[in-house]
Write an enzyme that holds these catalytic residues in place. Structure first.
Site, PDB file in Angstrom:
ATOM      1  N   ARG B  13       1.263  -1.189   0.203  1.00 12.26           N
ATOM      2  CA  ARG B  13       0.032  -0.087   0.211  1.00 12.26           C
ATOM      3  C   ARG B  13       1.177   1.423   0.325  1.00 12.26           C
ATOM      4  NH1 ARG B  13      -0.501   4.613   2.539  1.00 12.26           N
ATOM      5  NH2 ARG B  13      -0.622   3.437   4.255  1.00 12.26           N
ATOM      6  N   ASP B  14       1.475   1.900   1.352  1.00 14.89           N
ATOM      7  CA  ASP B  14       2.022   2.798   0.887  1.00 14.89           C
ATOM      8  C   ASP B  14       3.636   3.056   0.311  1.00 14.89           C
ATOM      9  OD1 ASP B  14       3.631   5.152   2.511  1.00 14.89           O
ATOM     10  OD2 ASP B  14       4.082   4.320   4.298  1.00 14.89           O
ATOM     11  N   HIS B 209       4.435   3.629  13.111  1.00 16.49           N
ATOM     12  CA  HIS B 209       5.138   3.498  11.518  1.00 16.49           C
ATOM     13  C   HIS B 209       5.890   4.798  11.299  1.00 16.49           C
ATOM     14  CE1 HIS B 209       2.841   3.641   6.932  1.00 16.49           C
ATOM     15  NE2 HIS B 209       3.499   4.682   7.250  1.00 16.49           N
ATOM     16  N   HIS B 211       9.016   6.546   9.044  1.00 12.94           N
ATOM     17  CA  HIS B 211       9.661   6.790   7.882  1.00 12.94           C
ATOM     18  C   HIS B 211      11.215   6.619   8.243  1.00 12.94           C
ATOM     19  CE1 HIS B 211       6.172   6.646   4.630  1.00 12.94           C
ATOM     20  NE2 HIS B 211       6.016   6.048   6.289  1.00 12.94           N
ATOM     21  N   CYS B 242       4.867   9.067   1.740  1.00  6.58           N
ATOM     22  CA  CYS B 242       3.748   9.967   1.330  1.00  6.58           C
ATOM     23  C   CYS B 242       3.587  10.557  -0.300  1.00  6.58           C
ATOM     24  CB  CYS B 242       3.054  10.196   2.544  1.00  6.58           C
ATOM     25  SG  CYS B 242       1.799  11.138   2.603  1.00  6.58           S
ATOM     26  N   ASN B 251       9.745   3.556   3.821  1.00  4.66           N
ATOM     27  CA  ASN B 251       8.832   3.270   5.076  1.00  4.66           C
ATOM     28  C   ASN B 251      10.754   2.807   6.057  1.00  4.66           C
ATOM     29  OD1 ASN B 251       6.683   3.046   5.276  1.00  4.66           O
ATOM     30  ND2 ASN B 251       6.661   3.083   3.776  1.00  4.66           N
TER      31      ASN B 251
END
Lengths: 311, 311
Positions: B13-14, B209, B211, B242, B251
């Site tokens: 997803r990300d 979460h 980065h 993002c 990430n």
């Protein structure tokens, strides 16, 4: 400038020792002067190895002499043996870093002798240093390579690190350097090892030296900080690695380490904006050298407030 | 398999949401199946956004249905709004992740509404989920983007994060996700924020979460772990970022996170050797995608002993 931790730049030694291209002496000095101006308290400026072994350090005398003219900078150099120490004594350098390995195999591969023989050499160096007149006596650091793991022997017992640290202390080390030579450490091991060594060392400073080989460099720095370590090695743009350790890669990136510490309220006394500009000296002098660095790539966060306030 | 922490793969997803090239559905499923076989407990497999906004997720239905056939895997998906939630309800997905921003500016730029309007939408989603029959009711997660800093607003007050976390909890969130959306955090802030949110959350799980924009990703993971967090997002090969956050990069690297945790005696339940092989699926499917990863580059340490013992 108030400092909570002492950062030491090791790029001029660990960073370029294995690089095929000679960095012009004038560029080395530009780099040293620019970092000192950015607030770097200590720089390992060279290594007193025979130039035929590492031609990068053919200019060790000039680099040392010129560095010693910089006000307030602690000038350190690596020494592989007694002969190297004597070059340092003659120059009046502030600090000499002698490194042996906790791993017998690594010590043999690196300096072709037993750990006991290396320890004897360290004792002789300390003895000779003590015979120097007070004002010319350098700080003698004892380093223990592979303290957090060895690419030949694998895991190293914490008790072994503690034992060899105690021998170096008994021999008269003014400071210890505990490096993760091949980048094997994760934070839990870091806490164990540095806590053990700090306990052994008492009031003798213990410096941590991490390689970011497996991505854990800054996490390890945090773990060492939490254990009580206040002296950290790093290199500008993360350059370097031990040429005798297969698979080893660069040091932790000085700019990223300073950024992280300053973000956490830990004062390095270093102006990070000025430090970042020093990368230009490196990239224009050695354009093919690979420069790492997350802050250089991403920039400082919006509204970033460093703990150190520029003088 | 015993686990001390729950890792969630967010690369599907990300990781690929902003990538220009469509990853074939069959490759996504290969990736998901291979990670599940390596022991990954949870995967955010897709996003229920309109395909005209993010064509990468045009196959969201197929990817979800096929993933739900994998035994033991928790299948999660991102939802931008109520419509997305309804797609998830219809599919019977296990977990839905709704994300709003603590930063008003970021929320406006990202979803073009106020934080209050986003909260209202979250309340509606929870209400609708509660009306579903027990066996088909997904876990509803509330996420707070920019909780550790915003590229528009800079630093975010910990009290603001705590306040919005309490609103999500009051609204009935089954889990919270606290992301460092733009990679501004250093470990000291991480400890403050997650300690505050965990206190607010009580028995409700809180996922971190990170980065790795500024090199502090793994150090932040350690800090969150020390604060008591047991749920961590990461992406294979560190892909992603993002698309609405200027300067954001990938990430934290899943393989490096798993390596570090396993080295520290923290059981992820993931077989790192098998996980590393999953990179091949990614590189053969999207050959131009930049893969990060220190362990993939340097290899595991000699004699490495993971905390998790493969089944």
């Amino acid at each position: 400038m108030e400092r909570d931790v002492i950062m030491r730049e090791v790029g001029l030694r660990d960073g370029i020792q294995g690089y095929h291209e000679f960095m012009p002496t004038e560029d080395k000095l530009k780099w040293i002067r620019a970092e000192a101006e950015a607030g770097m308290p200590e720089i390992e400026v060279t290594s007193y190895v025979p130039p035929k072994l590492l031609p990068q350090f053919a200019d060790a005398e000039t680099v040392t002499r010129e560095s010693l003219k910089i006000d307030g900078l602690t000038v350190a150099a690596l020494i592989p043996n007694e002969k190297g120490a004597q070059r340092g004594f003659a120059l009046g350098v502030h600090k000499l870093n002698f490194v042996m390995s906790v791993s017998e195999t690594h010590n043999q591969k690196n300096v072709r002798r037993t750990r006991e023989a290396s320890l004897e050499e360290f004792k002789n160096i300390v003895k000779q240093a003590k015979e120097l007149p007070a004002g010319r006596r350098p700080i003698i650091c004892g380093g223990l390579a592979t303290a957090l793991g060895c690419s030949y022997e694998g895991a190293i017992d914490v008790s072994e690190v503690q034992r060899w640290a105690s021998y170096l202390l008994e021999a008269g080390a003014d400071e210890l350097i505990i490096p993760d030579t091949v980048g094997y450490a994760a934070p839990a091991l870091v806490k164990k090892v540095y806590t053990a060594v700090l306990k052994e060392a008492g009031s003798v400073p213990v410096a941590a030296h991490f390689h970011d080989t497996r991505g854990t460099g800054l996490a390890n720095l945090c773990a060492a900080l939490e254990s009580g370590v206040r002296h950290f090695d790093a290199s500008l743009a993360g350059i370097g690695g031990c040429p005798f350790a297969p698979g080893a890669s660069g040091n932790i990136v000085m700019e990223d380490a300073v950024y992280m510490l300053e973000s956490m309220g830990v004062r390095t006394g270093i102006d990070i904006e000025r430090l970042l500009k020093v990368r230009e000296i490196l990239s224009s002098s050695l354009p093919d050298l690979r420069l790492e660095g997350a802050i250089a790539r991403a920039g400082l966060p919006r509204g970033f407030q460093p703990a150190s306030i520029a003088a």
